[in-house]
Design an enzyme around this catalytic site. Sequence first.
Site, mmCIF file in Angstrom:
data_model
loop_
_atom_site.group_PDB
_atom_site.id
_atom_site.type_symbol
_atom_site.label_atom_id
_atom_site.label_comp_id
_atom_site.label_asym_id
_atom_site.label_seq_id
_atom_site.Cartn_x
_atom_site.Cartn_y
_atom_site.Cartn_z
ATOM 1 N N GLN B 216 0.792 -1.245 0.057
ATOM 2 C CA GLN B 216 -0.040 -0.267 0.082
ATOM 3 C C GLN B 216 1.017 1.214 -0.084
ATOM 4 O O GLN B 216 0.413 2.296 -0.157
ATOM 5 C CB GLN B 216 -0.916 0.055 1.257
ATOM 6 C CG GLN B 216 -1.908 -1.343 1.386
ATOM 7 C CD GLN B 216 -2.627 -1.422 2.502
ATOM 8 O OE1 GLN B 216 -3.039 -2.336 3.274
ATOM 9 N NE2 GLN B 216 -3.194 -0.119 3.046
ATOM 10 N N ARG B 366 -8.346 -1.511 8.640
ATOM 11 C CA ARG B 366 -9.275 -0.597 7.877
ATOM 12 C C ARG B 366 -9.454 0.666 8.849
ATOM 13 O O ARG B 366 -10.734 0.996 9.259
ATOM 14 C CB ARG B 366 -10.644 -1.086 7.474
ATOM 15 C CG ARG B 366 -11.294 -0.267 6.415
ATOM 16 C CD ARG B 366 -12.522 -0.761 5.667
ATOM 17 N NE ARG B 366 -12.806 -0.160 4.683
ATOM 18 C CZ ARG B 366 -13.633 -0.575 3.609
ATOM 19 N NH1 ARG B 366 -14.038 -1.788 3.347
ATOM 20 N NH2 ARG B 366 -14.171 0.123 2.440
ATOM 21 N N CYS B 367 -8.552 1.368 9.447
ATOM 22 C CA CYS B 367 -8.711 2.416 10.614
ATOM 23 C C CYS B 367 -7.688 3.139 10.616
ATOM 24 O O CYS B 367 -6.499 2.595 10.318
ATOM 25 C CB CYS B 367 -9.358 1.886 11.718
ATOM 26 S SG CYS B 367 -8.303 2.088 13.136
ATOM 27 N N GLU B 736 -12.846 4.497 5.862
ATOM 28 C CA GLU B 736 -12.721 3.762 7.081
ATOM 29 C C GLU B 736 -13.843 4.020 7.852
ATOM 30 O O GLU B 736 -14.097 3.416 8.914
ATOM 31 C CB GLU B 736 -11.427 3.653 7.819
ATOM 32 C CG GLU B 736 -10.392 3.253 6.722
ATOM 33 C CD GLU B 736 -8.913 3.736 7.225
ATOM 34 O OE1 GLU B 736 -7.762 3.035 6.813
ATOM 35 O OE2 GLU B 736 -8.915 4.658 7.643
#
Lengths: 157, 784, 147, 339
Positions: B216, B366-367, B736
Amino acid sequence: MSTHHIQVKVNGAVKAAEVESRLLLVHFLRESLNLTGTHIGCDTTSCGACTVLWNGRAVKSCTLFAVQADGAELRTVEGLAQDGKLHPIQVGFHEKHGLQCGFCTPGMMMASVALLEANPKPTEDEIRWGLSGNLCRCTGYVNIVKAVQQAAEQMQG
Amino acid sequence: MAAVAIQGLGHPRKRVEDARFIRGKGNYIDDMKLPGMLQVDIVRSPYAHAKIKAIRTDKALAVPGVLAVITGETLKQYNVHNMPTLMSDTQMVLPLDTVKYQFQEVAAVLGTDRYTAADGVAAVEVDYEPLPVVVDPFKALEPGAPKVRDDKESNHIWHWEWGDRAAADKAFDAAEVTVKENIYIPRIHVASIETCGCVAQWNATEGHLTLYMTTQAPHAIRTVVALITGHLGLSEEKIRIVSPDIGGGFGGKVPAYPGYVIAVALSIVTGAPVKWIEDRTENMAADSFGRDYHISAELAGKKDGTLTALRFKTIADHGYTDAAANPSKMPAGLFHIATGSYDFKNAFVEVDGVYTNKPPGGIAYRCSFRVTEAVHTIERMADLMAHEVGLDPADFRMKNFIKPEQFPYKSALGWEYDSGNYAGALQKAMDMVGYKELRKEQAEKRKRGEFMGIGISSFTEIVGAGPSKDFDILGLKMFDSCEIRVHPTGKAIARFGTKSQGQGHETTYAQILAEELGIPADHIKIEEGDTDTAPYGLGTYASRSTPTAGAAAAMAARKVRAKAKKIAAHLLEAAEEDLQWEQGKFFVKGSPDRAKTIQEIAFAAYTNHPQGMEAGLEAVSYYDPPNLTFPFGSYICVVDIDRGTGEVKVRRFVAVDDCGVRINPMIVEGQIHGGLAMGFAPALMEEISYDENGNIHGSNFTDYLLPTAVETPKWETGETVTPSPHHPIGAKGVGESATVGAPAAIANAVVDALWHLGVRHVDIPITPPKVWALLKEHGAALEE
Amino acid sequence: MQFAGTVTIDAPRAEVWKFLTDPHAVGRCAPGLESLEIVIPDKQFKAVAAVGFGSVSVKFSVDVEWVELDPPNRGKLKGRGSAPGSAVEGSSEMILRDLPNGSTDMDWSADVVVFGTIASLASRLMGSLTRRLTGDFFNCVKAKIEG
Amino acid sequence: MDKTELPWNNPVVEANASAPAARLGQYAQPPLRNFGSIDPYNRISREAKDMIPPPFEYQAPTSVSEALALLGKNPEAKVLAGGQSLIPLMRFRLASPAMLVDLNRIGDLAYIKEGEGWLRIGAMTRESDLDQSDLIAKKYPLLADTTHVVADPLVRNLSTLGGNLAHADPANDHPATMIAYRAQIVATGPKGERTIPASEFFKGPFETALAPNELLTEIRIPAPGKGSGGAYVKMERKVGDFATAAVAVQVSLAKDGTLERVGIALTNVGLVPIQASAAEKALTGKKPDDAVLRQAADLAAKAAKPESDARGSEEYKRALVKTLTVRALRKAVARAQGG
């Protein structure tokens, strides 16, 4: 170690190969035939990323040996579009934003195609149930359902 | 020719990237084939803690097609057996003598293909001497506990605290009402459907490494690889990282995993391209996890429901090494957003990091770096306090929200919230769901012995890492970048330092540029992921792409526009200050006919630019945000509980999100749908746990429960728009929010359904056996 | 996982003891034994056994050691087995008692821990399968001695 | 250590790719000798990201007798039916059969036919074919319920009824259903056919009454008369999961509305499917009122032998058996009364 000569029809074309008995169908498609649209996402027949049509049935190609496919007719995501024209399910996934990372998408679309061929007018619950062998981590499924609904309508003409 | 639509901000533009994905023509890492490519597979430890007494490789080397078996000793000769983590801890690539968690890498087998490599792995024999295992962080802190790390004083990694302890204590002493709860947020795994992997290609002639990998953050990884291998002469200019299509990231593809380093080492020593692809078990059992926070939370308030103070004490289980993907300067990341949407005068949080015999934890599922932990805790506690003082949870929230006129708002824990209208979002969600009617229905059902619950979560996020005062990665500031080149014919290419994993950057970035330049989005090609071509950036995670690279896009476009203005002035023979911009063209004020389109200007930039000006029309922006963005929302969840089985059924789920200006509403909604599913899953299904021997439970998809279309609720979404005042286009991150906000809404709904029985809290995941045990404990379980 | 039981064996204590301490004799009760090698007589031996049920089958190499021997009363052994991706650690204790009718009571206990792939994949069956294997083993011992 | 103290300025040494790394040294040059001519679409280079099964011999007989001959000659051989349990086991190397005898090419093992008081199902009939059969949907609701919740729709396109029974995973769904139906299982061996009552077929986890040289060839379910009904109620954590617990019920009502025949069996609450005989007995001859059904459910729960695991505690599973039994009985009785 035994090897076997197999012949399969993939997306309309006949392919022949010598395969080791333990070669999984998904590896045969991806590595031998270079059809890398069929993906692998798990070890336990859970995720459906490897879904292809095997004599018209949607199956998980990671849980089938290539040698078992001898004589079979296979369809993969690469065979959905015909003569450059997208299949309604491809149009549906695009227009309804039914995909994000795209990794589960080929399997999801193949399962959807089989679903619609068996049941041209599915309800929302039937769509959700019919796709319950395929996991998606990105979309939350809402738009996948819409994509299949749109494809169903389009296929009705 | 018909005019091509601009498709700028707010346009539900269909995604460009779909074209390849729906045809099966995506280019994911495992689709790559290079001539002569070899495959590596990894031997892993069945033990969670053991001495390695011997590794016998003779049988493996006898397998036809197996070329080599390498161990930590092999890598030690090159001093690459260890690598640094982002938290400056040490992570083993391959161990020299001890394994610290189950399924840790022990040795690597190189074969001509994966089948032979797998046969080789099965033939490697390892003698272990098991050591005592500690998987519970509380036990790890007890005196005499087995020590996880020989190179450290104890299992305690760090203590970190934030806020005014004395003031908070004083407020608690003076409080009319206090509530306290222990909340555990278990380990979970992002479980993107694509696992991690790479192809390392070492070119010995040129001394150059190309590493194709699922990352990523390609640029940051290049720098990290250079740090690990610089002493071998593999310095940064000799490394090219290419991140192809990524099948979902969610934070799991931020860290550097041992497999990448092993593949690089093997490519260097063999000279052949080497592929490493995880199978699902390896992905689940050995990659970084999220959460694993044990929180003891307290709120203080007045009898009328006014909140006065907050105290959270936390044990963070980081596994055997502190490898949190956390670029903030705080060891517990952004956990001190814990005051949430409420106007607290006093707050104090403390966190202690602990080593255990588990894989490295601390990625943000996802945060944005522990926001979920903070939000879940404050939203659970808000409900507890509301019920305690006898207020409806909605009224309680309305009473304590930070008011719109208080923004920019400085929180008791030091954050400056950019903008918000919390009451507006909650009211909208209540209207959408029919809140009053639902409360009536709940009361009636309860009389009949049927339990339904309504849960609210009014969360505030903190995303867009980030301002240099709070963030860096190994000293690198957390800017992100856009470089745009407008071609002579008025088409353009733009490259970014971020990397989409499904977020649709190829579509939305073009929309920002289209909006700013008036060039149709369809005429702008977007590229990411190749460090040889893209400008340096810190990557895509923590909802930072729009706040940073999205802002960079607008800023780069504005630089292009500034030059375009000079060229337009030249072409129109007017003074620059007499020109006015209207999307796609400059015209002379008062004479709209005297205009030059951006396409005409672009052509002139290469053919007829003013003397003394350089040719070309391009710009680059490295955007260091002045502040984080604070997206928020209110979610309302309605559940029905089956008293005979303990099953929780989510009947309705309404999500009202406010992420400021929406670039592409279709994509934003898609992000929210997906985020909701990844909030729903940990709330009811997903968990990774360990038995006392360190055996993992949940290392595959038969036991780690990803919801299917059948379990996943039918999301209902709504929006409010409160622009960010400091972002160039007023946008905030959104990828998110839903994952962060949803679990508390579900947990609150379940507790709301059972509150009258005396139930005060239930930890996620709220599984049927857990609910049934609560029902049983309170005499409300049925057996029919 | 801890299991225990008592079997009454219709044979004198000395005979039971002899059987139990003869790896080749006991090996006949080990599930799927493929090979057996005595490393140190009355102390250490190695075995390879395919442990399985129906289509499920995993081949383990096992090192076994007598850690306590009090003939013909009490014995305790420890074992460690390994299979690709999995491992098993176990210990077992046997206490023999004469019965008035000339038979022998054997109190046995076993403590078995499974690690790795098997433990994480087959956790739903681990307890019951291990209990069954252990029980089957001691019942087999009885049957073989009584012959 | 402060983050900025990381080795930014490590002394650069000469790249030393050819250091004597044991066996690796010889590969310092590209190991092209391991490859013949390399074409970019190289055939079966087989690199893959997945669990790889060990090698085995593969045979695909086209008749039952051929299959039996292979099994007779190769005691180490395993039968491959739908493969949806066996192939994952092989990928984890928890099964390493020397030979697979694939039954998928024996065409006459897939059928659904009714006659002479029996529903006969060929062992290789796939779940999805059961799922789509009108006959089963109308007349065999217990089987229809069961087949609908086996794994997921894609797995059901390959998995077979015979495989589900012969694999004898205590968590499989059909075993309990067949016991509740009082079904017969046909085993074909070198000496011909024999029938085994379903209640005697399951010997232990993954172990059945089949001899190594026998094949499960057919399942026979007694055709239900008028006033019959059945139901399968399963608690699962998600679609595709094994049951936390499940209950199969088949009943038939006498003309006076009392229960004439009752079959109840339980899934995944013991090492084998459990026939709840006491519950069956308690119901037989009774009017199916709610109190009677609950009392029977109590007995079914007592018959269960669950163990605590990730799906729930022993106590929870036992309670669940009671809940599911009441629900299955109510559904079955309602169906019996309706048809």
